[in-house]
Design a protein around this motif. Structure first.
Motif, PDB file in Angstrom:
ATOM      1  N   VAL A 274       0.949  -0.973  -0.010  1.00  0.00           N
ATOM      2  CA  VAL A 274      -0.011  -0.116  -0.094  1.00  0.00           C
ATOM      3  C   VAL A 274       1.230   1.291  -0.032  1.00  0.00           C
ATOM      4  O   VAL A 274       1.896   1.290   0.836  1.00  0.00           O
ATOM      5  CB  VAL A 274      -0.941   0.128   1.097  1.00  0.00           C
ATOM      6  N   VAL A 275       0.517   2.447  -0.946  1.00  0.00           N
ATOM      7  CA  VAL A 275       1.438   3.416  -1.022  1.00  0.00           C
ATOM      8  C   VAL A 275       0.563   4.643  -0.495  1.00  0.00           C
ATOM      9  O   VAL A 275      -0.654   4.896  -0.506  1.00  0.00           O
ATOM     10  CB  VAL A 275       1.413   3.714  -2.712  1.00  0.00           C
ATOM     11  N   ASP A 276       1.166   5.466   0.243  1.00  0.00           N
ATOM     12  CA  ASP A 276       0.665   6.794   0.796  1.00  0.00           C
ATOM     13  C   ASP A 276      -0.102   7.641  -0.429  1.00  0.00           C
ATOM     14  O   ASP A 276       0.296   7.415  -1.253  1.00  0.00           O
ATOM     15  CB  ASP A 276       1.511   7.662   1.775  1.00  0.00           C
ATOM     16  N   ASP A 277      -1.042   8.363   0.260  1.00  0.00           N
ATOM     17  CA  ASP A 277      -1.907   9.078  -1.049  1.00  0.00           C
ATOM     18  C   ASP A 277      -1.100   9.954  -1.693  1.00  0.00           C
ATOM     19  O   ASP A 277      -1.228  10.239  -2.621  1.00  0.00           O
ATOM     20  CB  ASP A 277      -3.158   9.769  -0.053  1.00  0.00           C
ATOM     21  N   GLN A 278      -0.281  10.985  -0.818  1.00  0.00           N
ATOM     22  CA  GLN A 278       0.396  11.894  -1.549  1.00  0.00           C
ATOM     23  C   GLN A 278       1.197  11.251  -2.564  1.00  0.00           C
ATOM     24  O   GLN A 278       1.567  11.893  -3.834  1.00  0.00           O
ATOM     25  CB  GLN A 278       1.162  12.706  -0.595  1.00  0.00           C
ATOM     26  N   THR A 279       2.184  10.316  -2.376  1.00  0.00           N
ATOM     27  CA  THR A 279       2.933   9.785  -2.996  1.00  0.00           C
ATOM     28  C   THR A 279       2.221   9.130  -4.323  1.00  0.00           C
ATOM     29  O   THR A 279       2.563   9.202  -5.674  1.00  0.00           O
ATOM     30  CB  THR A 279       3.441   8.418  -2.725  1.00  0.00           C
ATOM     31  N   CYS A 280       1.111   8.630  -4.421  1.00  0.00           N
ATOM     32  CA  CYS A 280       0.189   8.246  -5.374  1.00  0.00           C
ATOM     33  C   CYS A 280      -0.296   9.268  -6.113  1.00  0.00           C
ATOM     34  O   CYS A 280      -0.186   9.527  -7.472  1.00  0.00           O
ATOM     35  CB  CYS A 280      -1.064   7.402  -4.952  1.00  0.00           C
ATOM     36  N   MET A 281      -0.673  10.208  -5.669  1.00  0.00           N
ATOM     37  CA  MET A 281      -1.387  11.665  -6.375  1.00  0.00           C
ATOM     38  C   MET A 281      -0.260  12.384  -7.141  1.00  0.00           C
ATOM     39  O   MET A 281      -0.409  12.735  -8.240  1.00  0.00           O
ATOM     40  CB  MET A 281      -1.744  12.624  -5.263  1.00  0.00           C
ATOM     41  N   ASN A 282       1.047  12.138  -6.714  1.00  0.00           N
ATOM     42  CA  ASN A 282       2.197  12.736  -7.424  1.00  0.00           C
ATOM     43  C   ASN A 282       2.506  12.064  -8.966  1.00  0.00           C
ATOM     44  O   ASN A 282       3.091  12.524  -9.624  1.00  0.00           O
ATOM     45  CB  ASN A 282       3.559  12.692  -6.705  1.00  0.00           C
ATOM     46  N   THR A 283       1.783  10.657  -8.928  1.00  0.00           N
ATOM     47  CA  THR A 283       2.086  10.133 -10.103  1.00  0.00           C
ATOM     48  C   THR A 283       0.860  10.221 -11.261  1.00  0.00           C
ATOM     49  O   THR A 283       0.923   9.677 -12.363  1.00  0.00           O
ATOM     50  CB  THR A 283       2.286   8.602  -9.725  1.00  0.00           C
ATOM     51  N   PHE A 284      -0.228  10.925 -10.799  1.00  0.00           N
ATOM     52  CA  PHE A 284      -1.427  11.129 -11.529  1.00  0.00           C
ATOM     53  C   PHE A 284      -1.076  11.849 -12.928  1.00  0.00           C
ATOM     54  O   PHE A 284      -0.469  12.774 -12.545  1.00  0.00           O
ATOM     55  CB  PHE A 284      -2.625  11.731 -10.684  1.00  0.00           C
ATOM     56  N   SER A 285      -1.636  11.481 -13.840  1.00  0.00           N
ATOM     57  CA  SER A 285      -1.649  12.284 -15.048  1.00  0.00           C
ATOM     58  C   SER A 285      -2.794  13.398 -15.107  1.00  0.00           C
ATOM     59  O   SER A 285      -3.518  13.469 -14.020  1.00  0.00           O
ATOM     60  CB  SER A 285      -1.938  11.359 -16.505  1.00  0.00           C
ATOM     61  N   ASP A 286      -2.814  14.298 -15.915  1.00  0.00           N
ATOM     62  CA  ASP A 286      -3.564  15.407 -15.900  1.00  0.00           C
ATOM     63  C   ASP A 286      -5.226  15.082 -15.743  1.00  0.00           C
ATOM     64  O   ASP A 286      -6.023  16.027 -15.333  1.00  0.00           O
ATOM     65  CB  ASP A 286      -3.367  16.418 -17.034  1.00  0.00           C
ATOM     66  N   PHE A 287      -5.751  13.832 -16.444  1.00  0.00           N
ATOM     67  CA  PHE A 287      -6.977  13.657 -16.600  1.00  0.00           C
ATOM     68  C   PHE A 287      -7.644  12.809 -15.195  1.00  0.00           C
ATOM     69  O   PHE A 287      -8.683  12.569 -15.256  1.00  0.00           O
ATOM     70  CB  PHE A 287      -7.269  12.852 -17.807  1.00  0.00           C
ATOM     71  N   LEU A 288      -6.615  12.615 -14.312  1.00  0.00           N
ATOM     72  CA  LEU A 288      -7.003  11.810 -13.332  1.00  0.00           C
ATOM     73  C   LEU A 288      -7.193  12.984 -11.998  1.00  0.00           C
ATOM     74  O   LEU A 288      -6.237  13.780 -11.797  1.00  0.00           O
ATOM     75  CB  LEU A 288      -5.942  10.787 -12.653  1.00  0.00           C
ATOM     76  N   PHE A 289      -8.296  12.579 -11.151  1.00  0.00           N
ATOM     77  CA  PHE A 289      -8.291  13.498 -10.052  1.00  0.00           C
ATOM     78  C   PHE A 289      -8.521  12.722  -8.735  1.00  0.00           C
ATOM     79  O   PHE A 289      -9.076  11.518  -8.794  1.00  0.00           O
ATOM     80  CB  PHE A 289      -9.746  14.280 -10.278  1.00  0.00           C
ATOM     81  N   TRP A 290      -8.082  12.978  -7.589  1.00  0.00           N
ATOM     82  CA  TRP A 290      -7.901  12.477  -6.448  1.00  0.00           C
ATOM     83  C   TRP A 290      -9.203  12.310  -5.633  1.00  0.00           C
ATOM     84  O   TRP A 290      -9.930  13.326  -5.906  1.00  0.00           O
ATOM     85  CB  TRP A 290      -6.859  13.018  -5.426  1.00  0.00           C
ATOM     86  N   SER A 291      -9.535  11.162  -4.996  1.00  0.00           N
ATOM     87  CA  SER A 291     -10.852  11.027  -4.522  1.00  0.00           C
ATOM     88  C   SER A 291     -10.482  10.431  -3.184  1.00  0.00           C
ATOM     89  O   SER A 291      -9.679   9.495  -3.200  1.00  0.00           O
ATOM     90  CB  SER A 291     -11.827  10.261  -5.249  1.00  0.00           C
ATOM     91  N   PRO A 292     -11.428  10.755  -1.799  1.00  0.00           N
ATOM     92  CA  PRO A 292     -10.808   9.873  -0.820  1.00  0.00           C
ATOM     93  C   PRO A 292     -11.389   8.476  -0.931  1.00  0.00           C
ATOM     94  O   PRO A 292     -11.184   7.850   0.127  1.00  0.00           O
ATOM     95  CB  PRO A 292     -11.864  10.877   0.169  1.00  0.00           C
ATOM     96  N   GLY A 293     -12.237   8.210  -1.888  1.00  0.00           N
ATOM     97  CA  GLY A 293     -12.567   6.798  -2.182  1.00  0.00           C
ATOM     98  C   GLY A 293     -11.422   6.055  -2.708  1.00  0.00           C
ATOM     99  O   GLY A 293     -11.641   4.881  -3.163  1.00  0.00           O
ATOM    100  N   MET A 294     -10.314   6.640  -3.039  1.00  0.00           N
ATOM    101  CA  MET A 294      -9.184   6.011  -3.650  1.00  0.00           C
ATOM    102  C   MET A 294      -8.095   5.428  -2.655  1.00  0.00           C
ATOM    103  O   MET A 294      -7.906   5.887  -1.513  1.00  0.00           O
ATOM    104  CB  MET A 294      -8.562   6.902  -4.732  1.00  0.00           C
ATOM    105  N   ILE A 295      -7.417   4.194  -2.878  1.00  0.00           N
ATOM    106  CA  ILE A 295      -6.359   3.649  -2.166  1.00  0.00           C
ATOM    107  C   ILE A 295      -5.288   3.369  -3.387  1.00  0.00           C
ATOM    108  O   ILE A 295      -5.947   2.601  -4.422  1.00  0.00           O
ATOM    109  CB  ILE A 295      -6.593   2.692  -1.119  1.00  0.00           C
TER     110      ILE A 295
END
Length: 253
Positions: free
Chosen positions: A159-180
Motif C-alpha cells: 500500500v502506498v501513501d496518498d500523496q505519493t500516489c497523487m504525485n504520479t497522476f496524469s492530468d485527467f485523473l483526480f484524487w478522491s477520498p474513495g481511492m487507495i
C-alpha cells in the motif's frame, strides 16, 4: 552426441516453457468471480451468497452476463464451478463520476458455498501505507501487453501513501477520498483485469480503478477504498436482496 543432446534439450525447453509464477495456486481465492457473456469479461469478489462487489468499469450491462464461481482456468470446465445469471447491477452514484468506481452485482440465485466457493469478509479497518496486500484477477501481468484471460493471476503489492500516489497522476485523473493505491517500482505492479480485487489481512480492501502500473511499472495502481463504502454496501444488500421464492435456476456454460 553432445550436439544432439543440446538440440534435444533446447527443443524441450521450447516445447514446455516455465509456468508464469504469477499464476495463483488453483482455487486459493475462492471468492474470486469471473463475469462474462455480456460482451466482455472481468472479475469481482463474492461477499455474500447473493452479492458480488466489482468496479464501475466491470459492471455488467447485459442480462446475458453470467457469474462463474469456483473458477481457475476459465478456458476449461474443471468441475468446481457454479455458473449463475446476473439479475441486477447497482452502481454507486453519481454515475461515471471521478469520485467513485464501485458496483454491486446481484446473482439470480444464491451461490452454494463449497471448498471452492466462499465469500470474503468486508474490511473492518482501512489499510495502512506499507501494508502488504494481494491482488488477483484474470488478465495480463506484463505492462502494455494484452493477454487473453486463462488462469487466475496473483500479485503482491505494498500500500502506498496518498500523496505519493497523487504525485504520479496524469492530468485527467483526480484524487478522491474513495481511492487507495498500491504497488511501486521493483514489484509486480500490473494486473490488467477490470474488477481485479485487492485483499489485505484476509479482507476485501479494494477493486480495480486505474491500472497505472500496467502503463508504467513505477507508478502505483489505484483501487476503490472499500473501507469507506461499508455503509453503502450494507444499504444495497438490505434493500435489494430477494427472498428465496424469487430464485431462478442456475445455468451451465
Amino acid at each position: 552426441m553432445n550436439l544432439l543432446l543440446l538440440v534435444v534439450a533446447l527443443g524441450l525447453a521450447g516445447a514446455a516453457p516455465l509456468e508464469d509464477y504469477r499464476v495463483c495456486q488453483p482455487h486459493s481465492r475462492p471468492w474470486q468471480v469471473y463475469l462474462h457473456g455480456g460482451g466482455g469479461s472481468c472479475s469481482g469478489a463474492l461477499i455474500d451468497k447473493w452479492w458480488i462487489v466489482t468496479s464501475f468499469d466491470c459492471a455488467p450491462t447485459s442480462d446475458r452476463t453470467i457469474a462463474s464461481l469456483g473458477e481457475h482456468d476459465v478456458t476449461v470446465e474443471e468441475g468446481t464451478e457454479q455458473h449463475i445469471h446476473v439479475a441486477d447491477v447497482i452502481r454507486h452514484s453519481p454515475y461515471r463520476s471521478p469520485l467513485h468506481s464501485l458496483a454491486m452485482v446481484r446473482l439470480a440465485s444464491p451461490a452454494r458455498f463449497t471448498k471452492y466457493i466462499q465469500p470474503i469478509p468486508l474490511p473492518s479497518r482501512c489499510p495502512k501505507p506499507g501494508e502488504t496486500c494481494y491482488v488477483s484477477g484474470w488478465g495480463s501481468t506484463i505492462p502494455n501487453q494484452y493477454e487473453p484471460p486463462k488462469h487466475l493471476k496473483c500479485i503482491t503489492v505494498p500500500v502506498v501513501d496518498d500523496q505519493t500516489c497523487m504525485n504520479t497522476f496524469s492530468d485527467f485523473l483526480f484524487w478522491s477520498p474513495g481511492m487507495i493505491c498500491a504497488g511501486q517500482a521493483n514489484t509486480d505492479n500490473c494486473l490488467s483485469d477490470r474488477g481485479s480485487v485487492m485483499v489485505c489481512d484476509g479482507r476485501l480492501q479494494g477493486v480495480d480503478w486505474f491500472t497505472n502500473g500496467c502503463e508504467d511499472p513505477a507508478d502505483p495502481s489505484v483501487y476503490t477504498k472499500l473501507c469507506e463504502y461499508r455503509g453503502w454496501i450494507s444499504d444495497v444488500m438490505d434493500r435489494y436482496t430477494p427472498t428465496l421464492s424469487t430464485e431462478i435456476p442456475k445455468v451451465t456454460k
